[in-house]
Structures are given as C-alpha cells and as structure tokens.
Design an enzyme around this catalytic site. Structure first.
Site, short mmCIF file in Angstrom:
data_model
loop_
_atom_site.label_atom_id
_atom_site.label_comp_id
_atom_site.label_asym_id
_atom_site.label_seq_id
_atom_site.Cartn_x
_atom_site.Cartn_y
_atom_site.Cartn_z
N TYR A 1 0.85 -1.19 0.00
CA TYR A 1 0.00 0.00 0.00
C TYR A 1 0.89 1.25 0.00
CZ TYR A 1 -4.21 -2.74 1.11
OH TYR A 1 -5.27 -3.61 1.08
N GLY A 2 1.43 1.53 -1.16
CA GLY A 2 2.38 2.63 -1.29
C GLY A 2 3.74 2.10 -1.69
#
Length: 331
Positions: free
Chosen positions: A54-55
């Site tokens: 997530y990123g």
C-alpha cells in the site's frame, strides 16, 4: 458497537482500512494520517487492515504504522492488525515459501517490533503455488509466535477449505458492499459460517460510489487508480451513479448518510444465524469521514427490504477489476 472475535481478541463491529492513507494521489501527511487512525481507534475501530504494497517500498502502510506506534506505544496492545503481503502491483502474487518468508520478515523488520502482526495474509491466491504449501509456511510463523494468525484474501470456498485443513484460518478478507455481493452467492460466506471464520469486508462503500461524493467522473483525480476500473468507465459510471443515488434517497429518509447506510447493510449480513461474523473496513483520509463511517447505524427490516429490493431490480455495470487483476478474483 458490539464485538466480533478475531484471533481470540474482541474487535469493534466496524474496522478501519489504511490503504488510502498511503496510496491516494493527494498524499496524506503522516501527522494527518495519525489523527485519523487515532480517532478511529478512539471510536472503537481497533481492527486495522494494512498492506506491504500500500504505497512505495519506503512509504507504505508499514512505515506509517511504525510512525504511529512510535508516537502512541500504549496503543500497540489495543489494535488487531492485519497485513497483506506476498504481492506486487507489477508482478502479482508470489505465494512460494521463499516469497512468504521474505514478505513476513520484511514486514516485521519495518514495524520494528512496535506492534504485533495479528493476522498475515497473502493478498491474492497464487495459481502457481498450491495453497497447502503457502499455509504451511505461514503456520511456521504462527507457531514461532511471529504472527498471530493466518488470513486469506479474495479466495474461493474451495481454497478456504483446503487452507483451513492445513492450519486454522483466522479471517477471510473479501470485497462486500451493496455493489458487490459475490461472497453471499458463491459459497464463500456459507463456508466461512460453517468453519467459524470471520469475514473482513473491504470496500463496503463500493470504491467510493456509496459515499455520495461523486457527481461526475471529473470528481475523480486524473491520477486516481479508479479511473482504470471497469465500473468507473464512461457509461458504466453513470449507470452505477444512479444506483448510488437510490441508496442516497433511502438514506435521506432515515436521516443518515449513504456511507452509513452502506456500512450498516454490510454489518447486517453477518447478523443472521446462518452467516459468519462480518467486519466491514471502510477507509478514509479525514477525521470527519472516520467519524461519519463509525456511527453505529442499524437498519430496520423495512429498510433492509428496500435495499435488497434495489439490488434485485438493478445491476451494477462493469466488473470489479480489469486487466491482470481480474483473473485473480476468488482464486
């Protein structure tokens, strides 16, 4: 909020998804993100869902969590943390034993011991690796006390049974909303109920459709990943927006927001005797939104009938995912 049991811990009836805090085009600063996370926890959302991907590698959920628990170490025992890994946006899932070990070890290293990992799950089922091989490695980490339990994400009923036969599965994460009812119809929910496995329902707001924030495609940032999703393509978007507007009308008559109605509908699916416990995990990037999402709204029988009637007479346009991701649903 009433409690659900996951990895022998009580969690609030609504959890919190961290994905948007590190993946949105308009970046959320860590300090602003921490305010949202803290408010979520204060309101009872102690089940947190994060992802190794997530990123970017140096600025994803893991770094944000390390930052949060460095600031609030007293909260580490309050949160039930679920992390997805063994996946990259470029290469897809890799659930081989080597990849599982690398992914878990990386997450443990990045968290620096500031918060335990209650559940670790492969983000998608790897068609190249038997699920039994994957679960055996996860089980090693549970037995060593490095993770608390094993989760699955976007899997079929058959995969749940095969995995659970190797080692007990603590939770199954699946998309569920008024826009996505697959798990209620394909045996996943029924299997989880039979085996006593809670469901973690991600995207209960239909990727934002059910928040009431969209009026046209121009409301989406040009770099927003949803612009590539089938349900956000011209034609499909407008048709789906009309369904969201119907939910908004039902919500207005009740005096609540469409987001609150959508989350309450997901919760209601887990409140019958033949269903598993279900914890929706809406995500957001502001304190105002988290306060809205965590209002404990209950739907009456007539309101549920209205919503279910809407589902019967309308059809959401477009698949949930396009491209390579479309082939990884319900593995």
């Amino acid at each position: 909020m009433s409690a659900t049991t996951i990895v022998n811990k009580n969690v609030g009836s609504i959890g919190f998804g961290l994905m948007g805090l590190t993946t949105r085009p308009k970046k959320t600063s860590y300090d602003d993100a921490v305010k949202v996370m803290k408010r979520a926890l204060d309101l009872g959302a102690n089940f947190w869902n994060a992802g190794e991907f997530y990123g970017p590698p140096d600025a994803n959920s893991l770094q944000l969590l390390e930052y949060y628990f460095r600031k609030y170490p007293e909260d580490s025992g309050k949160v039930v943390l679920s992390i997805k890994g063994c996946f990259s946006l470029a290469g897809g899932p890799d659930n081989s034993p080597e990849s599982v070990r690398k992914s878990i070890d990386n997450c443990l290293d990045k968290l620096q011991g500031r918060v335990p990992i209650s559940i670790f799950e492969p983000a998608r089922i790897d068609p190249k690796v038997p699920i039994e091989e994957t679960i055996k490695v996860f089980a090693e980490y549970v037995k060593k006390g490095k993770i608390g339990g094993i989760g699955l994400s976007e899997c079929s009923a058959a995969t749940i049974r095969r995995a659970h036969a190797v080692y007990p599965i603590s939770a199954v994460e699946i998309e569920m909303s008024l826009f996505t009812t697959d798990a209620l119809e394909n045996g996943v929910a029924a299997t989880c109920a039979e085996l006593g496995i809670p469901i973690v329902a991600y995207s209960p707001l239909g990727w934002g459709f059910l928040t009431g924030q969209f009026k046209s495609l121009s409301d989406l940032d040009e770099n927003d990943f949803r612009r590539h999703q089938p349900r956000f393509q011209p034609g499909a978007f407008e048709a789906n927006l009309r369904i969201a507007e119907e939910v908004q009308k039902i919500s207005a008559s009740k005096g609540v927001t469409p987001a609150q109605t959508a989350i309450a509908w997901v919760k209601a699916q887990g409140q019958t005797s033949h269903m598993p416990q279900i914890v929706p995990i809406p995500g957001c990037t502001t304190v105002a939104r988290v306060e809205e999402n965590l209002q404990n709204v209950t739907l009456s029988e007539s309101e549920l009938e209205d919503l279910n009637g809407l589902l019967q007479r309308t059809t959401v346009q477009g698949d949930r995912y396009g491209g390579a991701m479309a082939s990884l649903m319900h593995g």
